[in-house]
Scaffold this active site. Structure first.
Site, mmCIF file in Angstrom:
data_model
loop_
_atom_site.group_PDB
_atom_site.id
_atom_site.type_symbol
_atom_site.label_atom_id
_atom_site.label_comp_id
_atom_site.label_asym_id
_atom_site.label_seq_id
_atom_site.Cartn_x
_atom_site.Cartn_y
_atom_site.Cartn_z
ATOM 1 N N HIS A 533 0.814 -1.218 0.000
ATOM 2 C CA HIS A 533 0.000 0.000 0.000
ATOM 3 C C HIS A 533 0.849 1.270 0.000
ATOM 4 C CE1 HIS A 533 -3.590 -2.222 2.169
ATOM 5 N NE2 HIS A 533 -3.390 -2.651 0.935
ATOM 6 N N HIS A 577 -7.402 0.086 3.160
ATOM 7 C CA HIS A 577 -6.681 -0.374 1.980
ATOM 8 C C HIS A 577 -6.942 0.721 0.946
ATOM 9 C CE1 HIS A 577 -6.376 -4.637 3.525
ATOM 10 N NE2 HIS A 577 -7.029 -3.962 4.451
HETATM 11 C C1 LIG Z 1 -0.626 -7.435 -4.406
HETATM 12 C C2 LIG Z 1 -1.400 -6.222 -4.022
HETATM 13 C C3 LIG Z 1 -2.530 -6.358 -3.231
HETATM 14 C C4 LIG Z 1 -3.262 -5.235 -2.871
HETATM 15 N N1 LIG Z 1 -4.443 -5.410 -2.206
HETATM 16 C C5 LIG Z 1 -5.249 -4.349 -2.031
HETATM 17 C C6 LIG Z 1 -6.561 -4.520 -1.544
HETATM 18 O O1 LIG Z 1 -7.020 -5.642 -1.302
HETATM 19 N N2 LIG Z 1 -7.326 -3.415 -1.371
HETATM 20 C C7 LIG Z 1 -6.857 -2.157 -1.656
HETATM 21 O O2 LIG Z 1 -7.575 -1.191 -1.459
HETATM 22 N N3 LIG Z 1 -5.612 -1.977 -2.110
HETATM 23 C C8 LIG Z 1 -4.827 -3.040 -2.345
HETATM 24 N N4 LIG Z 1 -3.602 -2.861 -2.878
HETATM 25 C C9 LIG Z 1 -3.141 -1.483 -3.130
HETATM 26 C C10 LIG Z 1 -3.874 -0.818 -4.289
HETATM 27 O O3 LIG Z 1 -4.112 -1.747 -5.306
HETATM 28 C C11 LIG Z 1 -3.014 0.353 -4.763
HETATM 29 O O4 LIG Z 1 -2.856 1.272 -3.709
HETATM 30 C C12 LIG Z 1 -3.630 1.115 -5.927
HETATM 31 O O5 LIG Z 1 -4.110 0.225 -6.885
HETATM 32 C C13 LIG Z 1 -2.584 2.051 -6.513
HETATM 33 O O6 LIG Z 1 -3.122 2.723 -7.620
HETATM 34 P P1 LIG Z 1 -2.241 3.716 -8.473
HETATM 35 O O7 LIG Z 1 -3.145 4.272 -9.512
HETATM 36 O O8 LIG Z 1 -1.537 4.648 -7.582
HETATM 37 O O9 LIG Z 1 -1.115 2.811 -9.131
HETATM 38 P P2 LIG Z 1 -1.263 1.510 -10.030
HETATM 39 O O10 LIG Z 1 -2.653 0.999 -10.009
HETATM 40 O O11 LIG Z 1 -0.189 0.580 -9.638
HETATM 41 O O12 LIG Z 1 -1.029 2.065 -11.499
HETATM 42 C C14 LIG Z 1 0.214 2.469 -12.005
HETATM 43 C C15 LIG Z 1 0.247 2.075 -13.464
HETATM 44 O O13 LIG Z 1 1.307 2.744 -14.100
HETATM 45 C C16 LIG Z 1 2.021 1.841 -14.889
HETATM 46 N N5 LIG Z 1 3.375 2.369 -15.001
HETATM 47 C C17 LIG Z 1 4.287 2.541 -14.001
HETATM 48 N N6 LIG Z 1 5.419 3.073 -14.485
HETATM 49 C C18 LIG Z 1 5.219 3.265 -15.812
HETATM 50 C C19 LIG Z 1 6.022 3.788 -16.864
HETATM 51 N N7 LIG Z 1 7.268 4.208 -16.643
HETATM 52 N N8 LIG Z 1 5.503 3.820 -18.119
HETATM 53 C C20 LIG Z 1 4.229 3.385 -18.363
HETATM 54 N N9 LIG Z 1 3.438 2.876 -17.403
HETATM 55 C C21 LIG Z 1 3.915 2.811 -16.132
HETATM 56 C C22 LIG Z 1 1.916 0.528 -14.144
HETATM 57 O O14 LIG Z 1 2.199 -0.589 -14.956
HETATM 58 C C23 LIG Z 1 0.494 0.588 -13.657
HETATM 59 O O15 LIG Z 1 -0.416 0.083 -14.602
HETATM 60 C C24 LIG Z 1 -2.835 -3.949 -3.258
HETATM 61 C C25 LIG Z 1 -1.699 -3.800 -4.054
HETATM 62 C C26 LIG Z 1 -0.995 -4.925 -4.461
HETATM 63 C C27 LIG Z 1 0.199 -4.750 -5.351
#
Ligand SMILES: Cc1cc2nc3c(=O)[nH]c(=O)nc-3n(C[C@H](O)[C@H](O)[C@H](O)COP(=O)(O)OP(=O)(O)OC[C@H]3O[C@@H](n4cnc5c(N)ncnc54)[C@H](O)[C@@H]3O)c2cc1C
Ligand SMILES: *[C@@H]1O[C@H](CO)[C@@H](O)[C@H](O)[C@H]1NC(C)=O
Ligand SMILES: *[C@@H]1O[C@H](CO)[C@@H](O)[C@H](O)[C@H]1NC(C)=O
Ligand SMILES: *[C@@H]1O[C@H](CO)[C@@H](O)[C@H](O)[C@H]1NC(C)=O
Ligand SMILES: *[C@@H]1O[C@H](CO)[C@@H](O)[C@H](O)[C@H]1NC(C)=O
Ligand SMILES: *[C@@H]1O[C@H](CO)[C@@H](O)[C@H](O)[C@H]1NC(C)=O
Ligand SMILES: *[C@@H]1O[C@H](CO)[C@@H](O)[C@H](O)[C@H]1NC(C)=O
Length: 637
Positions: A533, A577
């Site tokens: 997280h 979460h």
């Molecule tokens: C295994 C796991 C279990 C989890 N379980 C839960 C849960 O049960 N409940 C909950 O609320 N949260 C959970 N989380 C946390 C939650 O999923 C994250 O906090 C949230 O999804 C983050 O969203 P974001 O948009 O910040 O990043 P992300 O959803 O990670 O999106 C970032 C995106 O950018 C892309 N990216 C990164 N760098 C580059 C680049 N240089 N060029 C192009 N693309 C790039 C990545 O591939 C990805 O698709 C979990 C996370 C993980 C990994």
């Protein structure tokens, strides 16, 4: 949970028939042009919300660039309980590891991040918790923007959420509060779809033990207590930002372009306006092609997540000069906050042996039983695989007189904010450690939900393909250590209630020997992990703060043309979460983009009739310039 390798390989790679999306490109050569109004970096949880909302207006062109592959047809990202097999170290994960974690006996642990359409929402465990109203009110106080407060942010719930019936269609009366939910939004959310032997025992324990209280709906703004878990599942199927926000009807929009398998390596400075660097270009690579460039006429929106976003900023010369100099990158804007203040929820999976064969453990030991359950799921989307890893979750505060709180400022977001969490799973659920070959398990996973530890993510080298140094610095403060110790005591107390007498055999493994504070601490150091997280590595702050990476409108301080909309902007971890609060932040973030550009309004002003980049500062630009100037004079130390 860990599936035997051979099993997960089977599920990850078998794919359901994939319908071809018109605007989903797998190679940059398919792009119709190289200039768009908005370019979003990362088709993850938040990025897809922004992509959807901006492309609602047909005249605005949007390109999303994603490093990973499509989510279409990835079975383990569709069938809920197979989700945990998607991480760590699979083709759908960035395969990161942390630096040695001091409080973990210097262990290096996997640091999962989704690498596919939907980002981490396509690989996460689907637990859907909104946190407390105090979390948002504290974000508002920190940023000086009441728009981040609960009163305003909860307006986005109906837009975002589509409350759905559980997979088993059971009567959900009393298990949630209908008025706290949206029914017309995009992301499907539901209560558990398959009952477990834990459910009634937990309900009965809440009756029996005064220490534990029932919360009807932990997503109503008031999160404290134990209640029925809600998850991002609908119709027994995972609902992710890819399935919910980039559905077929959205992908049909001719102004929306989504490019996968392309990794952004650098943002490009395209000019200087009023002494402030302007970034309207970026560079990306694919596995087969060298650098390609695209231009954003209006804005680049970074949605690459709490690791990717600070990494890209630093690769582009936006970061602390000393961090950048160390790897030979020239500073364009010195901001030492970039990549700092990374915070995360530590995880401790406490395992207990239980009687009988009703736990899910046998499903993941036996290919035959697993196949039977997959068949069942394929038939009518029911059964154990239609649910996530938990039917009950609890959020708790330490008692006001707890010695842990003595002499420190209460680290929770307020009286409704939690200090720690318990999650009940009907199976072995220690990430990364395969279940023993026999036995049935109850896992009570615990976490410090208001951690005070802060870490960092900084470049290891100037090579964009090298993973950055990720140091979540877990359990590095006394508060976090002592609270984690307390969570085990609470978990152990919970199962002393009479409903567990006929079911529980006892604590399993090292937990069984952790009987005093010293051995509890050793058990924690040897077994704690992460909830994955991470937040805060590009946090928002008030306009005049001496730290922080974005302003309250999520614009990157000190430069023009960049905004950040992802979990990295959260100033501290929510009592939750993070996906649910992040979806709301992303919805508002998209609104902020829209309200700062008249292309989105029905009555464009005269200014808007010439949407090309103007070198004459408008009134707003001028105000921004002054603020940016003040800010840069503050942080150039
Ligand atoms: C295994 C796991 C279990 C989890 N379980 C839960 C849960 O049960 N409940 C909950 O609320 N949260 C959970 N989380 C946390 C939650 O999923 C994250 O906090 C949230 O999804 C983050 O969203 P974001 O948009 O910040 O990043 P992300 O959803 O990670 O999106 C970032 C995106 O950018 C892309 N990216 C990164 N760098 C580059 C680049 N240089 N060029 C192009 N693309 C790039 C990545 O591939 C990805 O698709 C979990 C996370 C993980 C990994
Ligand atoms: C994955 O999908 C394919 C196509 O529908 C199906 O044949 C296969 O059984 C699925 N695999 C799993 C593990 O469900
Ligand atoms: C992660 O590891 C898996 C399994 O070894 C591999 O297939 C995949 O390509 C790796 N991904 C990255 C981004 O290195
Ligand atoms: C980290 O956040 C705190 C506020 O929580 C702030 O005071 C501090 O300056 C931040 N550090 C950096 C390097 O930005
Ligand atoms: C779903 O299919 C299974 C058999 O695969 C069956 O046992 C179950 O009753 C069905 N459930 C519903 C709701 O139809
Ligand atoms: C805190 O208060 C409760 C009752 O109000 C009491 O039972 C407990 O012993 C107190 N704990 C400490 C550490 O003082
Ligand atoms: C597994 O089986 C062995 C041998 O029968 C037994 O000693 C052990 O206690 C069992 N483990 C569990 C977790 O039930």
């Amino acid at each position: 949970m860990t599936l035997p390798n051979a099993l997960w390989t089977l599920f990850c790679f078998l794919t359901l028939a994939a319908p071809a999306f018109s605007a989903l490109y797998t190679s940059p050569s398919q792009l119709p042009r190289d200039t768009f109004d908005y370019v979003i970096v990362g088709a993850g949880t938040a990025g897809n919300v922004v992509a959807n909302r901006l492309s609602e207006v047909a005249s605005v062109t949007v390109l999303v660039i994603e490093a990973g592959v499509t989510n279409e047809g990835v079975n383990a990202s569709i069938i809920p309980l197979l989700g945990p097999s998607l991480t760590p170290n699979t083709p759908f994960d960035w395969n990161y590891t942390t630096t040695a974690q001091k409080a973990y006996g210097n262990r290096v642990i996997p640091y999962a991040r989704g690498k596919m359409l939907g980002g981490s929402s396509s690989v996460n465990y689907m637990v859907y918790t909104r946190g407390s109203s105090d979390d948002f009110d504290a974000y508002a106080a920190i940023t000086g923007d009441s728009g981040w407060g609960w009163e305003n942010i909860k307006k986005y719930i109906p837009k975002h959420e589509r409350w759905s019936a559980p997979a088993d269609q059971h009567n959900t009366k009393g298990q949630f509060t209908p008025s706290a939910h949206g029914t017309d939004g995009l992301l499907q959310v539901s209560l558990p779809g398959f009952s477990t032997p834990l459910d009634q025992r937990i309900v009965d324990t809440l009756e029996e033990m005064e220490e534990f209280t029932f919360v009807e709906d932990m997503n109503s703004g008031s999160t404290l207590g134990i209640g029925w878990a809600q998850s991002s599942i609908g119709g027994g199927t995972r609902s992710s930002s890819a399935t919910a926000y980039l559905g077929p009807n959205v992908m049909e929009r001719s102004n929306l372009h989504v490019l996968v398998k392309s990794q952004v390596t650098k943002l490009l400075q395209t000019g200087i306006r009023d002494g402030i660097p302007v970034f309207h270009g970026l560079e990306f690579i694919t596995t087969s092609e060298g650098p390609r460039r695209v231009t954003a006429r209006k804005e680049i929106i970074l949605s690459a997540g709490s690791i990717g976003t600070p990494q890209i900023l630093q690769l582009s010369g936006i970061g602390g000069t000393s961090d950048l100099m160390r790897v030979g990158i020239k500073t364009i804007f010195n901001n030492p906050s970039v990549g700092q203040n990374l915070s995360d929820h530590p995880l401790l999976a406490n395992e207990y042996s239980v009687k009988g064969t009703e736990s899910y453990d046998e499903i993941f030991r036996s290919p035959t039983i697993l196949n039977t359950n997959i068949e069942r799921w394929l038939q009518n989307k029911t059964g154990p695989l239609a649910s996530c890893i938990s039917n009950h979750i609890g959020f708790f505060r330490l008692p006001d007189n707890s010695t842990i709180l003595e002499g420190i400022e209460d680290p929770s977001s307020g009286p409704k904010g939690a200090h720690f969490e318990l999650i009940f799973s009907n199976m072995w659920a220690t990430p990364g450690i395969p279940a023993p070959t026999n036995g049935s398990f109850l896992t009570i996973t615990t976490s410090v939900i208001s951690p005070t530890s802060r870490g960092s993510v900084v470049l290891a080298s100037s090579d964009p393909l090298e993973q950055p140094l990720i140091n979540p610095n877990l359990l590095s403060t006394n508060f976090d250590k002592l609270t984690m110790r307390e969570t085990i005591k609470v978990a152990n107390r919970f199962i002393t209630a009479s409903p567990w007498k006929d079911y529980l055999i006892g604590p399993f493994g090292e937990l069984a020997h952790a009987t005093n504070d010293l051995s509890l601490d050793a058990y924690i150091a040897a077994n704690a992990g992460t909830f994955s997280h991470p937040v805060g590595s590009a946090q928002m702050s008030s306009k005049d703060a001496r730290y922080g990476v974005t302003d309250p409108d999520l614009k990157v301080k000190g430069v023009h043309g960049l905004r950040i909309i992802d979990a990295s902007v959260m100033p501290f971890p929510p009592s939750a979460h993070p996906q649910a609060p992040l979806y709301l932040i992303a919805e508002r973030g998209a609104d902020l983009v829209k309200s700062s550009n008249t292309a989105f309004s029905d009555n464009p002003t005269s200014e808007d009739k010439n949407p090309s980049l103007s070198l004459t500062p408008s009134y707003l630009d001028l105000a921004g310039t002054i603020v940016a100037f003040l800010f840069s004079s503050l942080v150039h130390y």
